[in-house]
Design a protein around this motif. Structure first.
Motif, short mmCIF file in Angstrom:
data_model
loop_
_atom_site.label_atom_id
_atom_site.label_comp_id
_atom_site.label_asym_id
_atom_site.label_seq_id
_atom_site.Cartn_x
_atom_site.Cartn_y
_atom_site.Cartn_z
N THR A 143 10.58 -0.10 10.06
CA THR A 143 9.20 -0.48 9.75
C THR A 143 9.17 -1.98 9.50
O THR A 143 9.82 -2.48 8.58
N PHE A 144 8.43 -2.69 10.36
CA PHE A 144 8.31 -4.14 10.24
C PHE A 144 6.95 -4.44 9.63
O PHE A 144 5.91 -4.04 10.16
N GLY A 145 6.93 -5.14 8.51
CA GLY A 145 5.69 -5.47 7.83
C GLY A 145 5.15 -6.83 8.23
O GLY A 145 5.92 -7.76 8.47
N LEU A 146 3.83 -6.94 8.30
CA LEU A 146 3.17 -8.21 8.58
C LEU A 146 2.15 -8.42 7.46
O LEU A 146 1.22 -7.63 7.31
N GLY B 31 -0.10 -11.28 4.67
CA GLY B 31 -0.77 -12.58 4.56
C GLY B 31 -2.19 -12.40 4.07
O GLY B 31 -2.69 -11.28 3.91
N GLU B 32 -2.87 -13.51 3.81
CA GLU B 32 -4.26 -13.48 3.35
C GLU B 32 -5.18 -12.91 4.41
O GLU B 32 -4.84 -12.89 5.61
N SER B 33 -6.36 -12.47 4.01
CA SER B 33 -7.37 -12.04 4.97
C SER B 33 -7.72 -13.18 5.90
O SER B 33 -7.90 -14.32 5.45
N GLY B 34 -7.79 -12.89 7.19
CA GLY B 34 -8.12 -13.91 8.18
C GLY B 34 -6.94 -14.68 8.72
O GLY B 34 -7.13 -15.63 9.49
N CYS B 35 -5.71 -14.29 8.36
CA CYS B 35 -4.54 -15.05 8.82
C CYS B 35 -4.09 -14.63 10.22
O CYS B 35 -3.21 -15.27 10.80
N GLY B 36 -4.65 -13.55 10.77
CA GLY B 36 -4.32 -13.15 12.14
C GLY B 36 -3.46 -11.90 12.25
O GLY B 36 -3.00 -11.56 13.35
N LYS B 37 -3.26 -11.18 11.14
CA LYS B 37 -2.40 -9.99 11.16
C LYS B 37 -2.95 -8.92 12.10
O LYS B 37 -2.24 -8.44 13.01
N LEU C 227 4.80 -0.90 13.08
CA LEU C 227 4.38 -2.26 12.72
C LEU C 227 3.33 -2.06 11.64
O LEU C 227 2.23 -1.59 11.92
N PHE C 228 3.68 -2.40 10.40
CA PHE C 228 2.83 -2.09 9.25
C PHE C 228 2.14 -3.36 8.79
O PHE C 228 2.77 -4.28 8.26
N ILE C 229 0.83 -3.43 9.00
CA ILE C 229 0.03 -4.61 8.66
C ILE C 229 -0.67 -4.36 7.32
O ILE C 229 -1.33 -3.33 7.14
N ALA C 230 -0.51 -5.28 6.38
CA ALA C 230 -1.09 -5.07 5.05
C ALA C 230 -1.21 -6.39 4.31
O ALA C 230 -0.59 -7.39 4.69
N HIS C 231 -2.04 -6.40 3.27
CA HIS C 231 -2.07 -7.54 2.37
C HIS C 231 -1.59 -7.15 0.98
O HIS C 231 -1.45 -8.01 0.10
N PRO D 20 -3.46 0.66 6.80
CA PRO D 20 -3.87 2.07 6.80
C PRO D 20 -4.26 2.61 5.43
O PRO D 20 -4.85 3.69 5.35
N VAL D 21 -3.93 1.89 4.33
CA VAL D 21 -4.25 2.42 3.00
C VAL D 21 -5.16 1.50 2.20
O VAL D 21 -5.49 1.80 1.05
#
Length: 322
Positions: A45-48, A50-56, A211-215, A183-184
Motif C-alpha cells: 500500500t503506497f500512500g500519497l 498532502g494538503e487539499s489541492g496539492c494534486g493527490k 494507491l491510498f490517497i489521504a490527508h 476512501p474514509v
C-alpha cells in the motif's frame, strides 16, 4: 526481490486557463501534477498525502486516465498506459479500479445496488445473468453486507455502507491495483476504522495493491507501507512509512506531522506553523515550490529546483538541505 506493479515517471497534468495568445497558443496552465515519479510494488500500500489541492486526487485519476495526463509515463506491468488507445485502455480497466472519495456521489441513484455491481461485469463480457447475480451476492457478502441489499437503492444506506458498496464495485473484476481516493474522509471516525480494517482484510484475501490517497496522516501510517508527500503538484519526500514518520526530512513533512493530534494529553509536541498561503499552481515559484513558506529557505532555494535524491537509505527528499 519486490516486483514493480506500477511505475510513474515524470507525470504531468496541466489544465488550460484564461485566454489564448494572438497566435492561438494557450498561455496559462494550472499545473495540478508537475513531474511526479514513484513506484508501487505488488502487494503493498503506497500512500500519497498532502494538503487539499496539492494534486493527490489528480495524480490517481491521471494514472487511470480518468483525467488525461499532459505528459509522462505510467507503466503498469511494463506497459505504458498513457500510450494506449481507448479500446486498449478499456481492456486494462479490469486490472485498474478506483474507490471514490464521496460514496454517495459515485453511486447512480436511479440504479439498485445489484445493477450497480452488475454493470462492470456486463461491460467486460460476463454475459450470463445467473453468473452476474452470483458474483453480486458474493461481493456483497465479502464487504459485510447481505444478498437482499442488492434490491435497494443508494439513498437507503448509511455512509459506511455506501463506501462498502463502492469497495465491492471496485473488486467486481478482480483487479490488481486499486486507487483509493480518500476512501474514509467522508465517514465518521468509528466507521473509518471499520472500512480501513475491511480494506486490509480484502488486500490479504485477494492479493491487492493499493494507491491510498489521504490527508489524514494517522490513517496513512496505519495502513501504508511507503508514503509520498506532495506539495503543489510535486512529491517532496518519499520513503518507508515508519522511517518517514519517525524522522521527517523535508520542512513541509515536518510541519504536516507536527499538526497530527496526539491522543495522550500528557505528551507535548512542538507545533510548526507555516507562514503565508500556498502559491498559485498557475504561477508556481521559481526554484523550490516550498521556499516562500519554508523557515530554512536559502538563496539557492529561490533559484534552483532541488533534485529528488536519496538522503538516507530508502528515504528520498527534494530539498537543498540534504
Amino acid at each position: 526481490m519486490k516486483k514493480a506493479l506500477l511505475e510513474v515517471n515524470g507525470l504531468k497534468t496541466y489544465y488550460p486557463v484564461g485566454s489564448k495568445s494572438l497566435l492561438g497558443r494557450q498561455q496559462h496552465f494550472v499545473k495540478a501534477v508537475d513531474d511526479v515519479s514513484f513506484t508501487i510494488y505488488e502487494g503493498e500500500t503506497f500512500g500519497l498525502v498532502g494538503e487539499s489541492g496539492c494534486g493527490k486526487s489528480t495524480t490517481g485519476r491521471s494514472i487511470l486516465r480518468l483525467t488525461e495526463p499532459t505528459d509522462g509515463e505510467v507503466l503498469f506491468q511494463g506497459e505504458n498506459l498513457a500510450a494506449l488507445s481507448e479500446r486498449e485502455m478499456q481492456a486494462k480497466r479490469r486490472d485498474l479500479q478506483i474507490i471514490f472519495q464521496d460514496p454517495f456521489a459515485s453511486l447512480n441513484p436511479r440504479m439498485t445496488i445489484g445493477q450497480i455491481l452488475e454493470e462492470p461485469l456486463l461491460v467486460h463480457g460476463v454475459k450470463s445473468k445467473t453468473e452476474r447475480q452470483r458474483r453480486v451476492s458474493e461481493l456483497l457478502e465479502v464487504v459485510g453486507l447481505h444478498r437482499y441489499h442488492a434490491d435497494r437503492y443508494a439513498h437507503e444506506f448509511s455512509g459506511g455502507q455506501r463506501q462498502r458498496i463502492g469497495i465491492a464495485r471496485a473488486l467486481a473484476l478482480k483487479p490488481k491495483l486499486v486507487v483509493a481516493d480518500e476512501p474514509v474522509s467522508a465517514l465518521d471516525v468509528s466507521i473509518q476504522s471499520q472500512v480501513i480494517n475491511l480494506m486490509q482484510d480484502l488486500q490479504k484475501q485477494f492479493q491487492l495493491t493499493y494507491l491510498f490517497i489521504a490527508h489524514d496522516l494517522s490513517v496513512v501510517r496505519h495502513i501504508c507501507n511507503r508514503v509520498g508527500v506532495m506539495y503543489l503538484g510535486r512529491i517532496v519526500e518519499q520513503g518507508e512509512c515508519d522511517k518517514l514518520y519517525e524522522n521527517p526530512l523535508h520542512p513541509y513533512t515536518q510541519a504536516l506531522l507536527s499538526a497530527v493530534p496526539i491522543p495522550d494529553p500528557s505528551q507535548q509536541r512542538e507545533r510548526i506553523i507555516l507562514q503565508g498561503d500556498v502559491p498559485s499552481p498557475v504561477n508556481p515559484p521559481v526554484g523550490c515550490a516550498f521556499h516562500p513558506r519554508c523557515p530554512h529557505a536559502m538563496d539557492v532555494c529561490r533559484t534552483t529546483r532541488p533534485d529528488f535524491r536519496e538522503a538516507h537509505e530508502g528515504q528520498l527528499v527534494a530539498c537543498h538541505l540534504y
